[in-house]
Design a protein around this motif. Structure first.
Motif, PDB file in Angstrom:
ATOM      1  N   ARG A  93      -2.631   5.590   3.343  1.00 16.22           N
ATOM      2  CA  ARG A  93      -4.017   5.840   2.987  1.00 16.22           C
ATOM      3  C   ARG A  93      -4.421   4.930   1.836  1.00 16.22           C
ATOM      4  O   ARG A  93      -3.650   4.659   0.929  1.00 16.22           O
ATOM      5  CB  ARG A  93      -4.204   7.293   2.546  1.00 16.22           C
ATOM      6  CG  ARG A  93      -4.019   8.324   3.652  1.00 16.22           C
ATOM      7  CD  ARG A  93      -5.277   8.409   4.518  1.00 16.22           C
ATOM      8  NE  ARG A  93      -5.189   9.535   5.446  1.00 16.22           N
ATOM      9  CZ  ARG A  93      -4.715   9.459   6.674  1.00 16.22           C
ATOM     10  NH1 ARG A  93      -4.276   8.302   7.128  1.00 16.22           N
ATOM     11  NH2 ARG A  93      -4.684  10.514   7.459  1.00 16.22           N
ATOM     12  N   GLY A  94      -5.673   4.497   1.863  1.00 15.49           N
ATOM     13  CA  GLY A  94      -6.253   3.822   0.721  1.00 15.49           C
ATOM     14  C   GLY A  94      -6.000   2.318   0.660  1.00 15.49           C
ATOM     15  O   GLY A  94      -5.292   1.745   1.484  1.00 15.49           O
ATOM     16  N   CYS A  95      -6.594   1.708  -0.346  1.00 13.19           N
ATOM     17  CA  CYS A  95      -6.477   0.260  -0.559  1.00 13.19           C
ATOM     18  C   CYS A  95      -6.657   0.004  -2.058  1.00 13.19           C
ATOM     19  O   CYS A  95      -7.579   0.546  -2.677  1.00 13.19           O
ATOM     20  CB  CYS A  95      -7.552  -0.475   0.241  1.00 13.19           C
ATOM     21  SG  CYS A  95      -7.548  -2.274  -0.001  1.00 13.19           S
ATOM     22  N   PRO A  96      -5.806  -0.818  -2.648  1.00 16.81           N
ATOM     23  CA  PRO A  96      -5.897  -1.067  -4.086  1.00 16.81           C
ATOM     24  C   PRO A  96      -6.982  -2.058  -4.489  1.00 16.81           C
ATOM     25  O   PRO A  96      -7.229  -2.265  -5.683  1.00 16.81           O
ATOM     26  CB  PRO A  96      -4.503  -1.620  -4.429  1.00 16.81           C
ATOM     27  CG  PRO A  96      -4.064  -2.314  -3.170  1.00 16.81           C
ATOM     28  CD  PRO A  96      -4.627  -1.477  -2.048  1.00 16.81           C
ATOM     29  N   ARG A  97      -7.647  -2.669  -3.514  1.00 18.32           N
ATOM     30  CA  ARG A  97      -8.650  -3.682  -3.838  1.00 18.32           C
ATOM     31  C   ARG A  97      -9.950  -3.018  -4.289  1.00 18.32           C
ATOM     32  O   ARG A  97     -10.120  -1.794  -4.166  1.00 18.32           O
ATOM     33  CB  ARG A  97      -8.882  -4.616  -2.653  1.00 18.32           C
ATOM     34  CG  ARG A  97      -7.592  -5.274  -2.164  1.00 18.32           C
ATOM     35  CD  ARG A  97      -7.868  -6.324  -1.123  1.00 18.32           C
ATOM     36  NE  ARG A  97      -8.388  -7.543  -1.728  1.00 18.32           N
ATOM     37  CZ  ARG A  97      -7.629  -8.549  -2.146  1.00 18.32           C
ATOM     38  NH1 ARG A  97      -6.321  -8.486  -2.041  1.00 18.32           N
ATOM     39  NH2 ARG A  97      -8.166  -9.633  -2.657  1.00 18.32           N
ATOM     40  N   ARG A 128       3.480   5.836   4.090  1.00 15.48           N
ATOM     41  CA  ARG A 128       4.642   6.459   4.722  1.00 15.48           C
ATOM     42  C   ARG A 128       5.793   5.458   4.669  1.00 15.48           C
ATOM     43  O   ARG A 128       5.584   4.246   4.653  1.00 15.48           O
ATOM     44  CB  ARG A 128       4.316   6.799   6.170  1.00 15.48           C
ATOM     45  CG  ARG A 128       3.250   7.873   6.306  1.00 15.48           C
ATOM     46  CD  ARG A 128       2.642   7.867   7.706  1.00 15.48           C
ATOM     47  NE  ARG A 128       3.653   8.052   8.735  1.00 15.48           N
ATOM     48  CZ  ARG A 128       3.403   7.914  10.036  1.00 15.48           C
ATOM     49  NH1 ARG A 128       2.186   7.577  10.451  1.00 15.48           N
ATOM     50  NH2 ARG A 128       4.359   8.104  10.918  1.00 15.48           N
ATOM     51  N   SER A 129       7.006   5.964   4.670  1.00 13.69           N
ATOM     52  CA  SER A 129       8.158   5.067   4.627  1.00 13.69           C
ATOM     53  C   SER A 129       8.243   4.257   5.912  1.00 13.69           C
ATOM     54  O   SER A 129       7.741   4.672   6.967  1.00 13.69           O
ATOM     55  CB  SER A 129       9.448   5.865   4.432  1.00 13.69           C
ATOM     56  OG  SER A 129       9.746   6.603   5.611  1.00 13.69           O
ATOM     57  N   ALA A 130       8.889   3.101   5.826  1.00 13.38           N
ATOM     58  CA  ALA A 130       9.073   2.265   7.013  1.00 13.38           C
ATOM     59  C   ALA A 130       9.822   3.032   8.097  1.00 13.38           C
ATOM     60  O   ALA A 130       9.482   2.960   9.282  1.00 13.38           O
ATOM     61  CB  ALA A 130       9.834   0.995   6.628  1.00 13.38           C
TER      62      ALA A 130
END
Length: 235
Positions: free
Chosen positions: A1-5, A23-25
């Motif tokens: 979820r989300g985006c740091p930009r 989520r983990s790979a």
């Protein structure tokens, strides 16, 4: 979820903030493997920004290759250019990624600063060409209708698209969604001409400092027409 930009036109940060939660790979690949066992063969990564972590993308690809999952993967909603290089692209191709989309929005360096996207256009051009060379289907998203834009700015973006030789550019008309930074700017400057959010959702009810809403719709159609004509002659 989300985006740091912090893109000034995007509503994602209004919902999720600028925190990116992943989520983990292993969790991702476990789900892919489960769905493959049910007969699915193609998967879309619909994250707001699916390659924020370069290490995580490497790990996802490594697990897919280790488990020998024969699948196809696309990233239709965008992937972070600044985390990509030829090594990662090669691994993604081996893992089954075949179509990748780059969120670039404008090829004008000054506009990149204004909209707070800050894509390195030279790097973007290089990554697109490397992806093309590896056999990916390449796509990019671009926005027309930023309040400060000139026609020269818009056609500079078209020139970038043609020079990059990407396969599927998508030219969107700006959607100034309420409470986004660009909406507040346009509202303050008298460029929002309706109160209905529905009108804005359909690309109506706003103008720029140089163009009416009707002009903007015409320009988007014209850009597509010029792309199709020039692309055809390039082939």
């Amino acid at each position: 979820r989300g985006c740091p930009r912090e893109c000034y036109f995007c509503s994602v940060k209004l919902i999720w903030g600028r925190t990116w939660r992943a989520r983990s790979a292993k969790n991702v690949v476990d789900e892919i493997e489960l769905m493959k066992s049910k007969g699915y063969r193609e998967f879309y990564f619909m994250d707001d920004n699916s390659s924020v972590s370069k290490e995580r993308m490497h790990e996802i690809c490594d697990l897919i290759l280790k488990r020998k999952l024969k699948i196809k993967i696309a990233t239709p909603t965008g992937i972070a250019i600044n985390t990509l290089d030829k090594e990662l692209l090669r691994k993604m191709k081996k893992a089954g990624f075949y179509r990748i989309c780059f969120g670039i929005e404008t090829a004008n360096p000054e506009s990149q600063k204004i909209i707070k996207k800050r894509v390195d256009l030279k790097q973007a051009n290089r990554i697109i060409k490397e992806a093309n060379g590896l056999g990916f289907w390449t796509s990019g998203t671009f926005i027309i209708g930023f309040p400060h834009e000139t026609l020269k700015d818009i056609y500079k973006t078209l020139d970038f698209v043609l020079a990059s030789n990407m396969d599927f550019p998508v030219f969107h008309l700006l959607n100034p969604q309420p409470k986004t930074e660009v909406y507040d700017i346009m509202k303050k400057e008298g460029l929002i001409t309706v109160d209905s959010e529905l009108d804005l959702a359909y690309g109506n009810g706003f103008k720029t400092h140089l163009f009416s809403n009707k002009d903007l719709h015409r320009i988007v159609a014209e850009v597509y027409r010029k792309f199709l004509i020039r692309k055809t002659f390039c082939i």
